[in-house]
Motif scaffolding. Structure first.
Motif, PDB file in Angstrom:
ATOM      1  N   PHE A  86     -34.181  11.663   7.124  1.00  0.00           N
ATOM      2  CA  PHE A  86     -33.455  10.618   7.827  1.00  0.00           C
ATOM      3  C   PHE A  86     -34.096  10.357   9.189  1.00  0.00           C
ATOM      4  N   PHE A  87     -34.103   9.114   9.619  1.00  0.00           N
ATOM      5  CA  PHE A  87     -34.459   8.884  11.014  1.00  0.00           C
ATOM      6  C   PHE A  87     -33.212   9.108  11.857  1.00  0.00           C
ATOM      7  N   HIS A  88     -33.404   9.528  13.079  1.00  0.00           N
ATOM      8  CA  HIS A  88     -32.288   9.900  13.956  1.00  0.00           C
ATOM      9  C   HIS A  88     -31.777   8.680  14.707  1.00  0.00           C
ATOM     10  N   LEU A  89     -30.480   8.672  14.961  1.00  0.00           N
ATOM     11  CA  LEU A  89     -29.854   7.554  15.664  1.00  0.00           C
ATOM     12  C   LEU A  89     -30.487   7.319  17.032  1.00  0.00           C
ATOM     13  N   ASN A  90     -30.968   8.380  17.679  1.00  0.00           N
ATOM     14  CA  ASN A  90     -31.597   8.251  18.999  1.00  0.00           C
ATOM     15  C   ASN A  90     -32.840   7.366  18.989  1.00  0.00           C
ATOM     16  N   THR A  91     -33.411   7.157  17.811  1.00  0.00           N
ATOM     17  CA  THR A  91     -34.658   6.383  17.728  1.00  0.00           C
ATOM     18  C   THR A  91     -34.430   4.954  17.238  1.00  0.00           C
ATOM     19  N   LEU A  92     -33.183   4.568  17.084  1.00  0.00           N
ATOM     20  CA  LEU A  92     -32.854   3.250  16.546  1.00  0.00           C
ATOM     21  C   LEU A  92     -32.566   2.243  17.659  1.00  0.00           C
ATOM     22  N   THR A  93     -33.158   1.068  17.555  1.00  0.00           N
ATOM     23  CA  THR A  93     -32.798  -0.079  18.390  1.00  0.00           C
ATOM     24  C   THR A  93     -32.436  -1.216  17.440  1.00  0.00           C
ATOM     25  N   VAL A  94     -31.280  -1.833  17.648  1.00  0.00           N
ATOM     26  CA  VAL A  94     -30.793  -2.837  16.710  1.00  0.00           C
ATOM     27  C   VAL A  94     -30.223  -4.038  17.460  1.00  0.00           C
ATOM     28  N   ARG A  95     -30.359  -5.202  16.873  1.00  0.00           N
ATOM     29  CA  ARG A  95     -29.756  -6.395  17.473  1.00  0.00           C
ATOM     30  C   ARG A  95     -28.224  -6.275  17.410  1.00  0.00           C
ATOM     31  N   LYS A  96     -27.572  -6.539  18.527  1.00  0.00           N
ATOM     32  CA  LYS A  96     -26.111  -6.505  18.528  1.00  0.00           C
ATOM     33  C   LYS A  96     -25.561  -7.575  17.605  1.00  0.00           C
ATOM     34  N   SER A  97     -26.233  -8.709  17.535  1.00  0.00           N
ATOM     35  CA  SER A  97     -25.776  -9.797  16.676  1.00  0.00           C
ATOM     36  C   SER A  97     -25.758  -9.384  15.207  1.00  0.00           C
ATOM     37  N   ALA A  98     -26.682  -8.502  14.796  1.00  0.00           N
ATOM     38  CA  ALA A  98     -26.719  -8.036  13.407  1.00  0.00           C
ATOM     39  C   ALA A  98     -25.511  -7.157  13.107  1.00  0.00           C
ATOM     40  N   LEU A  99     -25.110  -6.337  14.083  1.00  0.00           N
ATOM     41  CA  LEU A  99     -23.909  -5.515  13.902  1.00  0.00           C
ATOM     42  C   LEU A  99     -22.676  -6.395  13.789  1.00  0.00           C
ATOM     43  N   ASP A 102     -34.062  -6.909  12.218  1.00  0.00           N
ATOM     44  CA  ASP A 102     -32.778  -6.595  12.856  1.00  0.00           C
ATOM     45  C   ASP A 102     -32.808  -5.281  13.626  1.00  0.00           C
ATOM     46  N   GLY A 103     -33.653  -4.342  13.188  1.00  0.00           N
ATOM     47  CA  GLY A 103     -33.671  -3.044  13.836  1.00  0.00           C
ATOM     48  C   GLY A 103     -34.991  -2.327  13.653  1.00  0.00           C
ATOM     49  N   VAL A 104     -35.317  -1.460  14.614  1.00  0.00           N
ATOM     50  CA  VAL A 104     -36.550  -0.672  14.588  1.00  0.00           C
ATOM     51  C   VAL A 104     -36.184   0.789  14.827  1.00  0.00           C
ATOM     52  N   PHE A 105     -36.846   1.693  14.101  1.00  0.00           N
ATOM     53  CA  PHE A 105     -36.573   3.126  14.269  1.00  0.00           C
ATOM     54  C   PHE A 105     -37.877   3.902  14.304  1.00  0.00           C
ATOM     55  N   GLY A 106     -37.830   5.114  14.869  1.00  0.00           N
ATOM     56  CA  GLY A 106     -39.032   5.930  14.990  1.00  0.00           C
ATOM     57  C   GLY A 106     -38.769   7.392  14.721  1.00  0.00           C
ATOM     58  N   ALA A 107     -39.603   8.253  15.288  1.00  0.00           N
ATOM     59  CA  ALA A 107     -39.549   9.695  15.037  1.00  0.00           C
ATOM     60  C   ALA A 107     -38.971  10.434  16.235  1.00  0.00           C
ATOM     61  N   ILE A 108     -38.350  11.571  15.960  1.00  0.00           N
ATOM     62  CA  ILE A 108     -37.777  12.401  17.013  1.00  0.00           C
ATOM     63  C   ILE A 108     -38.231  13.838  16.809  1.00  0.00           C
ATOM     64  N   THR A 109     -38.411  14.565  17.893  1.00  0.00           N
ATOM     65  CA  THR A 109     -38.767  15.976  17.813  1.00  0.00           C
ATOM     66  C   THR A 109     -37.622  16.821  18.360  1.00  0.00           C
ATOM     67  N   VAL A 110     -37.797  18.128  18.336  1.00  0.00           N
ATOM     68  CA  VAL A 110     -36.749  19.026  18.824  1.00  0.00           C
ATOM     69  C   VAL A 110     -37.271  19.844  20.003  1.00  0.00           C
ATOM     70  N   GLU A 111     -36.358  20.188  20.880  1.00  0.00           N
ATOM     71  CA  GLU A 111     -36.637  21.124  21.964  1.00  0.00           C
ATOM     72  C   GLU A 111     -35.582  22.214  21.906  1.00  0.00           C
ATOM     73  N   TYR A 112     -36.024  23.452  21.776  1.00  0.00           N
ATOM     74  CA  TYR A 112     -35.090  24.568  21.667  1.00  0.00           C
ATOM     75  C   TYR A 112     -34.692  25.040  23.065  1.00  0.00           C
ATOM     76  N   LEU A 113     -33.402  24.864  23.361  1.00  0.00           N
ATOM     77  CA  LEU A 113     -32.902  25.199  24.687  1.00  0.00           C
ATOM     78  C   LEU A 113     -32.354  26.614  24.760  1.00  0.00           C
ATOM     79  N   THR A 114     -32.005  27.180  23.609  1.00  0.00           N
ATOM     80  CA  THR A 114     -31.539  28.569  23.545  1.00  0.00           C
ATOM     81  C   THR A 114     -32.103  29.214  22.283  1.00  0.00           C
ATOM     82  N   GLU A 115     -32.227  30.515  22.306  1.00  0.00           N
ATOM     83  CA  GLU A 115     -32.761  31.241  21.159  1.00  0.00           C
ATOM     84  C   GLU A 115     -31.774  31.200  19.990  1.00  0.00           C
ATOM     85  N   LYS A 116     -30.487  31.331  20.290  1.00  0.00           N
ATOM     86  CA  LYS A 116     -29.478  31.279  19.235  1.00  0.00           C
ATOM     87  C   LYS A 116     -29.470  29.907  18.563  1.00  0.00           C
TER      88      LYS A 116
END
Length: 312
Positions: free
Chosen positions: A169-182, A114-128
């Motif tokens: 947790f895996f991040h929502l940005n890495t999830l692909t899911v069948r609409k029919s499953a939802l 029904d769904g596949v997920f993967g890994a996500i990394t970070v990019e720091y856009l500001t020092e704060k």
């Protein structure tokens, strides 16, 4: 597999939105990019309109009253408006990498997935933003799971109930899911949660649907970390943090009572809910309630709430 709807909730993301959309446009698998604008106070709506005019894949929607309803309601509207057979998510300040959908086509040849997920990394856009993120998430450059997993192992792993350490947790940005499953399982984001609605959704999704890990040893998306990330603003184990965690686990508690996952899962969710409920109490009433809870089930001391936190 050539009909993915990418849903991007948009709120005050004028500095990042064009890069986010540009990262999703090149994929042949992406049928449409749905921008749901949530009454931004910056120039996000203007940028959304420009992108929709420039690219046939980009579609713009707002809430019927053109008001601000939060990320959960905004994603739900995106799902409702989507026309693809598959749903993917992308935050407006994040972006996809070229390998984002490398696994999906083969994985979804199996109709039980029904769904596949993967890994996500970070990019720091500001020092704060970097300092705030690293103070809350230490040594987390790659948000992923520790080993390939699928089915109920994913659900139990997200709750920390697997025999092996499952990872983050895996991040929502890495999830692909069948609409029919939802649709089949009536799965939506909980609109009463202003934060953590993604965690709530993912745990429920992992129970109702057969999820499978995809690329977990390298990133398929990038999370932009900047001064305005809401989730990093809250001090861990502070009263505000504990209150928001209580709302999350209370949502899962109500859901578990209706859907009856296995006993370990129900107990874990109940203990997490109780622990963060206790964290909202003060003084003697808190001490008395905590002692009673420990007597009833000592496992409460192993929950995510730190009972050594002394601020009130």
């Amino acid at each position: 597999m050539t009909d993915i709807s990418v849903i991007i909730p948009v709120y005050n993301a004028s500095a990042f939105l064009e890069k986010s959309v540009a990262s999703a446009l090149p994929f042949e698998e992406v049928k449409e990019i749905i921008l749901v604008e949530d009454k931004s106070t910056d120039h996000s709506l203007e940028i959304c309109r420009k992108l929709a005019e420039q690219h046939s894949k980009v579609k713009l929607f707002q809430h019927p009253d053109q008001g601000n309803h939060g990320a959960a309601a905004t994603r739900n509207l995106g799902i409702e408006k989507s026309t693809g057979n598959f749903i993917a998510f992308l935050d407006a300040d994040d972006y996809y990498l070229p390998n984002r959908f490398d696994i999906e086509k083969k994985a979804f040849e199996n109709p039980t997935i029904d769904g596949v997920f993967g890994a996500i990394t970070v990019e720091y856009l500001t020092e704060k933003g970097k300092q705030e993120f690293q103070s809350k998430f230490t040594n987390v450059s790659l948000t992923t799971v520790n080993y390939p997993a699928e089915g109920k192992e994913v659900f139990r792993g997200l709750l920390g109930l697997t025999t092996k350490t499952f990872g983050t947790f895996f991040h929502l940005n890495t999830l692909t899911v069948r609409k029919s499953a939802l649709q089949k399982n009536n799965l939506k984001f909980n609109e009463t949660l202003r934060v953590h609605q993604d965690s709530d959704f993912i745990i429920k999704l992992a129970f109702h649907c057969h999820l499978k890990s995809g690329i977990i040893d390298q990133p398929i998306a990038v999370r932009g970390v900047h001064d305005d990330n809401r989730i990093t603003k809250i001090v861990k184990y502070s009263p505000q943090y504990n209150q928001r965690q209580f709302l999350l686990w209370n949502s899962l508690y109500d859901w578990s009572n209706k859907n009856k996952p296995d006993r370990d899962a129900m107990q874990h969710i109940a203990l997490q809910k109780k622990a963060f409920e206790l964290s909202t109490k003060k003084g003697f009433s808190k001490t008395a309630a905590l002692l009673a809870a420990i007597v009833k089930d000592p496992k409460i001391l192993k929950t995510k709430y730190r009972f050594t936190y002394t601020h009130s």
